[in-house]
Enzyme design. Structure first.
Site, PDB file in Angstrom:
ATOM      1  N   ASN A 180      -7.675   4.417  -1.949  1.00 41.41           N
ATOM      2  CA  ASN A 180      -7.157   3.184  -1.374  1.00 41.41           C
ATOM      3  C   ASN A 180      -6.604   2.298  -2.486  1.00 41.41           C
ATOM      4  O   ASN A 180      -6.693   2.627  -3.674  1.00 41.41           O
ATOM      5  CB  ASN A 180      -8.272   2.465  -0.602  1.00 41.41           C
ATOM      6  CG  ASN A 180      -7.742   1.509   0.442  1.00 41.41           C
ATOM      7  OD1 ASN A 180      -6.542   1.252   0.530  1.00 41.41           O
ATOM      8  ND2 ASN A 180      -8.629   0.965   1.247  1.00 41.41           N
TER       9      ASN A 180
ATOM     10  N   CYS B 211       0.818  -1.211   0.000  1.00 39.99           N
ATOM     11  CA  CYS B 211       0.000   0.000   0.000  1.00 39.99           C
ATOM     12  C   CYS B 211       0.851   1.259   0.000  1.00 39.99           C
ATOM     13  O   CYS B 211       0.473   2.285  -0.567  1.00 39.99           O
ATOM     14  CB  CYS B 211      -0.952  -0.015   1.187  1.00 39.99           C
ATOM     15  SG  CYS B 211      -0.128  -0.216   2.775  1.00 39.99           S
TER      16      CYS B 211
ATOM     17  N   HIS C 298      -1.295   0.619   7.289  1.00 42.08           N
ATOM     18  CA  HIS C 298      -1.835   0.826   5.953  1.00 42.08           C
ATOM     19  C   HIS C 298      -1.442   2.220   5.487  1.00 42.08           C
ATOM     20  O   HIS C 298      -0.967   3.048   6.285  1.00 42.08           O
ATOM     21  CB  HIS C 298      -3.356   0.658   5.971  1.00 42.08           C
ATOM     22  CG  HIS C 298      -3.962   0.464   4.615  1.00 42.08           C
ATOM     23  ND1 HIS C 298      -3.480  -0.440   3.695  1.00 42.08           N
ATOM     24  CD2 HIS C 298      -5.032   1.076   4.014  1.00 42.08           C
ATOM     25  CE1 HIS C 298      -4.219  -0.398   2.599  1.00 42.08           C
ATOM     26  NE2 HIS C 298      -5.152   0.525   2.760  1.00 42.08           N
TER      27      HIS C 298
END
Length: 388
Positions: free
Chosen positions: A353, A187, A332
């Site tokens: 995201n 991520c 994250h």
């Protein structure tokens, strides 16, 4: 933190019927009618049909009938959780089916949020202090980089008044959400690349290039999680980053390919002060930024719309606290690509995201803004953005 139940009491009562039905070959395909169907009551039959529809929508199949039965039970338990949360009138957002509805929360965390982002290693940075904050050079070739002040990127108009809202997607400088895949905590690469794509588009006035996440995975920090600032430093040392087309994403660590054509170069990168959402607002008024985030709230797995405030509801009970706001809890990374406010005054961030367009609002999430010093789920603790 509470965890999602994998099996309900109703599901356990149903399990013998499901196991018997597993012998039917037709169960292996979501497009067929299960041999089990005539033994189920209306509610269970409806849930089985929803599961098959979810499988078809997400292209999901399972190696064995036993695995499919197990995934159906997890799906059913998650749907009970989702429906209970959505009944709570205190929730400011809604949950629904996502690509992860057949996963327990522990599985989801292990596959998609395990050490995905790490806090900035500020003690290792080469730093120049200005009146506006720290400006960072990349190590290696940093000595010959032009220096840029924090509040005046070279391609940005000085802002005397920060606009009340901005959505960089509407300006055509944000690429669509992509999927980071399972078991590669990349991520950090997706979030940092998003900011570089947008910064390049804002700088040139052209469309955003789709840049390579895999180049960062292979050549920088791999699949075991990473630092946002380190991604920018690698691009500076490498004197640029290539495109997704030239170096496509695989989701596994491969051999670093050298000699790739450069699509975007960086002059530097910026790190904003911790716990300062006002500073984030001023930065996002000019370009998207990358942030660390704690994605351990069970509701985050199932988010589909609304302003997310992490107050997860478990069995219809609003907890108010479901994620952490400390650096050590960040697992994250997201890219903030805008901000605004609802008619009732609720302020929010717009974040991109890396869970594909099938999660959230086409891959984006609205996060509560100005709710606490560290930001919702710690988003105001680690904030970086590139300078083209």
């Amino acid at each position: 933190m509470a965890t999602i139940r994998s099996f309900s009491s109703t599901a356990l009562t149903l399990l013998p019927l499901l196991l018997a039905a597993a012998l039917a070959p037709s169960l292996a395909s979501p497009a067929t009618t299960d041999g089990l169907s005539h033994d189920l009551d209306g509610e269970a039959l409806l849930m089985l049909g929803r599961f098959h529809g979810w499988m078809a929508a997400h292209g999901r199949s399972y190696a064995t009938e036993e695995e499919k039965l197990r995934r159906f039970e997890i799906y059913r338990s998650n749907m009970e959780f989702i429906e209970a949360a959505n009944r709570d009138s205190r929730m400011s957002y809604q949950l629904g089916e996502t690509p992860f509805t057949d996963l327990t929360h522990d599985e989801f965390m292990a596959m998609y949020n395990g050490n995905g982002a790490k806090s900035s290693k500020s003690e290792e940075m080469v730093m120049i202090t200005t009146r506006a904050g720290p400006v960072h050079e990349g190590s290696g070739h940093g000595s010959d980089l032009p220096l840029v002040t924090a509040d005046e990127p070279p391609y940005s108009t000085n802002l005397t008044v920060v606009p009340p809202s901005i959505d960089w997607r509407a300006k055509g400088v944000v690429t669509p959400a992509m999927f980071q895949g399972a078991n590669c905590s990349s991520c950090w690469a997706f979030a940092s690349v998003t900011t570089m794509e947008s910064a390049q588009a804002i700088s040139t006035g052209g469309p955003p290039p789709v840049l390579s996440k895999q180049q960062l995975v292979d050549c920088d920090q791999g699949c075991g999680g990473g630092y946002l600032d380190e991604a920018f430093k690698w691009v500076i040392r490498n004197r640029g980053i290539t495109t997704e087309a030239a170096y496509p994403y695989t989701g596994i660590v491969g051999k670093c390919q050298s000699g790739m054509q450069v699509a975007v170069r960086l002059r530097g990168y910026m790190t904003l002060p911790s716990k300062d959402e006002a500073a984030i607002l001023r930065a996002v008024a000019r370009q998207p930024v990358a942030v660390g985030f704690d994605g351990s709230d069970p509701c985050f797995q199932h988010y589909i719309r609304g302003v997310y405030n992490a107050g997860c509801s478990m069995n219809g009970i609003y907890t108010g606290k479901a994620c952490n706001t400390t650096l050590s809890a960040q697992n994250h990374a997201l890219a903030i690509v805008g901000y605004g406010a609802k008619p009732d005054g609720t302020k929010y961030w717009i974040a991109k995201n890396s869970y594909s367009e099938l999660w959230g609002d086409k891959g984006f999430i609205y996060l509560l803004r100005d709710s606490q010093p560290s930001g919702v789920c710690g988003l105001a603790l680690t904030v970086n953005y590139p300078v083209i």
